[in-house]
Write a protein that holds these residues in place. Sequence first.
Motif, PDB file in Angstrom:
ATOM      1  N   ASP A 113      -5.256   7.258  11.406  1.00  0.00           N
ATOM      2  CA  ASP A 113      -3.848   7.020  11.092  1.00  0.00           C
ATOM      3  C   ASP A 113      -3.738   6.203   9.811  1.00  0.00           C
ATOM      4  OD1 ASP A 113      -2.330   7.784  13.762  1.00  0.00           O
ATOM      5  OD2 ASP A 113      -4.098   6.626  14.351  1.00  0.00           O
ATOM      6  N   VAL A 114      -2.798   6.616   8.957  1.00  0.00           N
ATOM      7  CA  VAL A 114      -2.480   5.845   7.755  1.00  0.00           C
ATOM      8  C   VAL A 114      -1.028   5.398   7.888  1.00  0.00           C
ATOM      9  CG1 VAL A 114      -2.201   5.893   5.246  1.00  0.00           C
ATOM     10  CG2 VAL A 114      -4.145   7.057   6.299  1.00  0.00           C
ATOM     11  N   TYR A 115      -0.812   4.093   7.727  1.00  0.00           N
ATOM     12  CA  TYR A 115       0.515   3.496   7.822  1.00  0.00           C
ATOM     13  C   TYR A 115       0.919   2.978   6.447  1.00  0.00           C
ATOM     14  CZ  TYR A 115      -0.358   3.431  12.850  1.00  0.00           C
ATOM     15  OH  TYR A 115      -0.626   3.786  14.147  1.00  0.00           O
ATOM     16  N   LEU A 116       2.214   2.864   6.234  1.00  0.00           N
ATOM     17  CA  LEU A 116       2.676   2.226   5.007  1.00  0.00           C
ATOM     18  C   LEU A 116       4.018   1.570   5.238  1.00  0.00           C
ATOM     19  CD1 LEU A 116       5.085   3.880   3.151  1.00  0.00           C
ATOM     20  CD2 LEU A 116       3.284   5.577   3.257  1.00  0.00           C
ATOM     21  N   GLY A 117       4.249   0.541   4.447  1.00  0.00           N
ATOM     22  CA  GLY A 117       5.529  -0.133   4.425  1.00  0.00           C
ATOM     23  C   GLY A 117       6.081  -0.053   3.027  1.00  0.00           C
ATOM     24  N   THR A 118       7.380   0.057   2.924  1.00  0.00           N
ATOM     25  CA  THR A 118       8.015   0.133   1.616  1.00  0.00           C
ATOM     26  C   THR A 118       9.378  -0.540   1.702  1.00  0.00           C
ATOM     27  OG1 THR A 118       8.562   1.625  -0.213  1.00  0.00           O
ATOM     28  CG2 THR A 118       9.011   2.450   2.011  1.00  0.00           C
ATOM     29  N   THR A 119      10.021  -0.629   0.583  1.00  0.00           N
ATOM     30  CA  THR A 119      11.351  -1.224   0.536  1.00  0.00           C
ATOM     31  C   THR A 119      12.410  -0.124   0.494  1.00  0.00           C
ATOM     32  OG1 THR A 119      12.828  -2.593  -0.794  1.00  0.00           O
ATOM     33  CG2 THR A 119      11.111  -1.435  -1.972  1.00  0.00           C
ATOM     34  N   THR A 120      13.588  -0.441   0.909  1.00  0.00           N
ATOM     35  CA  THR A 120      14.670   0.547   0.895  1.00  0.00           C
ATOM     36  C   THR A 120      15.041   0.953  -0.526  1.00  0.00           C
ATOM     37  OG1 THR A 120      16.259  -1.259   1.047  1.00  0.00           O
ATOM     38  CG2 THR A 120      15.666  -0.157   3.103  1.00  0.00           C
ATOM     39  N   ALA A 121      14.634   0.162  -1.524  1.00  0.00           N
ATOM     40  CA  ALA A 121      14.971   0.479  -2.925  1.00  0.00           C
ATOM     41  C   ALA A 121      14.234   1.713  -3.441  1.00  0.00           C
ATOM     42  CB  ALA A 121      14.653  -0.716  -3.824  1.00  0.00           C
ATOM     43  N   PHE A 122      13.094   2.054  -2.856  1.00  0.00           N
ATOM     44  CA  PHE A 122      12.265   3.157  -3.365  1.00  0.00           C
ATOM     45  C   PHE A 122      12.662   4.488  -2.715  1.00  0.00           C
ATOM     46  CE2 PHE A 122       8.487   0.040  -4.135  1.00  0.00           C
ATOM     47  CZ  PHE A 122       9.120  -0.465  -5.249  1.00  0.00           C
ATOM     48  N   LEU A 123      13.873   4.952  -2.976  1.00  0.00           N
ATOM     49  CA  LEU A 123      14.396   6.160  -2.331  1.00  0.00           C
ATOM     50  C   LEU A 123      13.567   7.400  -2.644  1.00  0.00           C
ATOM     51  CD1 LEU A 123      18.229   5.571  -2.821  1.00  0.00           C
ATOM     52  CD2 LEU A 123      16.821   5.101  -0.797  1.00  0.00           C
ATOM     53  N   ALA A 124      13.164   7.565  -3.883  1.00  0.00           N
ATOM     54  CA  ALA A 124      12.346   8.728  -4.232  1.00  0.00           C
ATOM     55  C   ALA A 124      11.004   8.671  -3.512  1.00  0.00           C
ATOM     56  CB  ALA A 124      12.135   8.800  -5.743  1.00  0.00           C
ATOM     57  N   ALA A 125      10.474   7.477  -3.323  1.00  0.00           N
ATOM     58  CA  ALA A 125       9.212   7.328  -2.585  1.00  0.00           C
ATOM     59  C   ALA A 125       9.379   7.768  -1.134  1.00  0.00           C
ATOM     60  CB  ALA A 125       8.724   5.883  -2.651  1.00  0.00           C
ATOM     61  N   HIS A 126      10.510   7.445  -0.529  1.00  0.00           N
ATOM     62  CA  HIS A 126      10.763   7.870   0.856  1.00  0.00           C
ATOM     63  C   HIS A 126      10.696   9.388   0.956  1.00  0.00           C
ATOM     64  CE1 HIS A 126      13.489   4.057   1.201  1.00  0.00           C
ATOM     65  NE2 HIS A 126      12.220   3.749   1.027  1.00  0.00           N
ATOM     66  N   ARG A 127      11.368  10.069   0.038  1.00  0.00           N
ATOM     67  CA  ARG A 127      11.362  11.543   0.052  1.00  0.00           C
ATOM     68  C   ARG A 127       9.944  12.070  -0.169  1.00  0.00           C
ATOM     69  NH1 ARG A 127      15.999  10.361  -2.821  1.00  0.00           N
ATOM     70  NH2 ARG A 127      15.001  10.768  -4.838  1.00  0.00           N
ATOM     71  N   PHE A 128       9.224  11.448  -1.088  1.00  0.00           N
ATOM     72  CA  PHE A 128       7.851  11.868  -1.386  1.00  0.00           C
ATOM     73  C   PHE A 128       6.962  11.740  -0.140  1.00  0.00           C
ATOM     74  CE2 PHE A 128       3.543  10.517  -2.619  1.00  0.00           C
ATOM     75  CZ  PHE A 128       3.125  11.660  -3.280  1.00  0.00           C
ATOM     76  N   TYR A 129       7.008  10.609   0.523  1.00  0.00           N
ATOM     77  CA  TYR A 129       6.176  10.414   1.714  1.00  0.00           C
ATOM     78  C   TYR A 129       6.553  11.412   2.805  1.00  0.00           C
ATOM     79  CZ  TYR A 129       4.601   6.060  -0.420  1.00  0.00           C
ATOM     80  OH  TYR A 129       4.055   5.131  -1.266  1.00  0.00           O
ATOM     81  N   GLU A 130       7.848  11.612   3.014  1.00  0.00           N
ATOM     82  CA  GLU A 130       8.302  12.536   4.045  1.00  0.00           C
ATOM     83  C   GLU A 130       7.883  13.972   3.734  1.00  0.00           C
ATOM     84  OE1 GLU A 130      12.466  11.522   4.186  1.00  0.00           O
ATOM     85  OE2 GLU A 130      12.005   9.551   5.056  1.00  0.00           O
ATOM     86  N   LYS A 131       7.962  14.389   2.478  1.00  0.00           N
ATOM     87  CA  LYS A 131       7.521  15.736   2.086  1.00  0.00           C
ATOM     88  C   LYS A 131       6.019  15.912   2.280  1.00  0.00           C
ATOM     89  CE  LYS A 131      10.858  16.684  -1.563  1.00  0.00           C
ATOM     90  NZ  LYS A 131      10.993  16.871  -3.015  1.00  0.00           N
ATOM     91  N   ASN A 132       5.291  14.806   2.268  1.00  0.00           N
ATOM     92  CA  ASN A 132       3.840  14.858   2.372  1.00  0.00           C
ATOM     93  C   ASN A 132       3.319  14.471   3.757  1.00  0.00           C
ATOM     94  OD1 ASN A 132       2.474  15.548  -0.348  1.00  0.00           O
ATOM     95  ND2 ASN A 132       4.229  14.272  -0.881  1.00  0.00           N
ATOM     96  N   GLY A 133       4.166  14.661   4.767  1.00  0.00           N
ATOM     97  CA  GLY A 133       3.704  14.546   6.145  1.00  0.00           C
ATOM     98  C   GLY A 133       3.806  13.191   6.801  1.00  0.00           C
ATOM     99  N   PHE A 134       4.384  12.210   6.131  1.00  0.00           N
ATOM    100  CA  PHE A 134       4.568  10.904   6.757  1.00  0.00           C
ATOM    101  C   PHE A 134       5.851  10.921   7.574  1.00  0.00           C
ATOM    102  CE2 PHE A 134       1.476   9.771   3.620  1.00  0.00           C
ATOM    103  CZ  PHE A 134       0.793   8.689   4.158  1.00  0.00           C
ATOM    104  N   LEU A 135       5.796  10.305   8.744  1.00  0.00           N
ATOM    105  CA  LEU A 135       6.960  10.204   9.610  1.00  0.00           C
ATOM    106  C   LEU A 135       7.424   8.759   9.666  1.00  0.00           C
ATOM    107  CD1 LEU A 135       5.723  12.436  12.581  1.00  0.00           C
ATOM    108  CD2 LEU A 135       7.233  13.089  10.676  1.00  0.00           C
ATOM    109  N   GLU A 136       8.731   8.558   9.550  1.00  0.00           N
ATOM    110  CA  GLU A 136       9.253   7.196   9.631  1.00  0.00           C
ATOM    111  C   GLU A 136       9.051   6.662  11.049  1.00  0.00           C
ATOM    112  OE1 GLU A 136      13.223   4.559   8.650  1.00  0.00           O
ATOM    113  OE2 GLU A 136      13.281   6.717   8.308  1.00  0.00           O
TER     114      GLU A 136
END
Length: 176
Positions: A113-136
């Motif tokens: 398992d790979v986990y990550l934390g990010t800030t709400t400011a990185f909206l494009a990063a959220h889309r990128f992670y989600e497109k690449n198989g990460f689940l919130e």
Amino acid sequence: MVEIVPYENCYLSGIVDMILSIQRDEFQIDITLDDQPDLLDIPAFYQKGSGNFWMALKGSEVIGTVSLLDIGGGKAALRKMFVKQSFRGAQRGVAGCLLKTLLTWSASIGISDVYLGTTTAFLAAHRFYEKNGFLEILETELPPSFPKMSVDTKFYRQMIKPSYVLPKRADLEGKK
């Protein structure tokens, strides 16, 4: 041409300058180098256990980074995923190459398992992670060993499928 390579100390100032510029200047996040001591000793912090740190280079310029922090139990944290603004976007592919390097490494060494934390400011990063198989996931779903930063407010997880190497034909023939 962009290369993805493991960390080398001669690039430290380029890494620090790029990351701080993105955090502070581009996204106005109140974070300093003192808040990120991991950046001052990348080998000791990231390149141990199952961890590693990669850079995207265009010539000798650091244009991106990503790291994998071993947090024990076959789990890891994706950290320091940054790409200079002028090199972002699917058409450039820098972030995708960095992430693919990290995920391939993870699968090859048995990370589950790979986990990550990010800030709400990185909206494009959220889309990128989600497109690449990460689940919130909720913060409460993080493993206790996850290194939460004070700016982390959104969390993701990706389960890693184990990889294996197919035996070479010569190896198979020898087992007849």
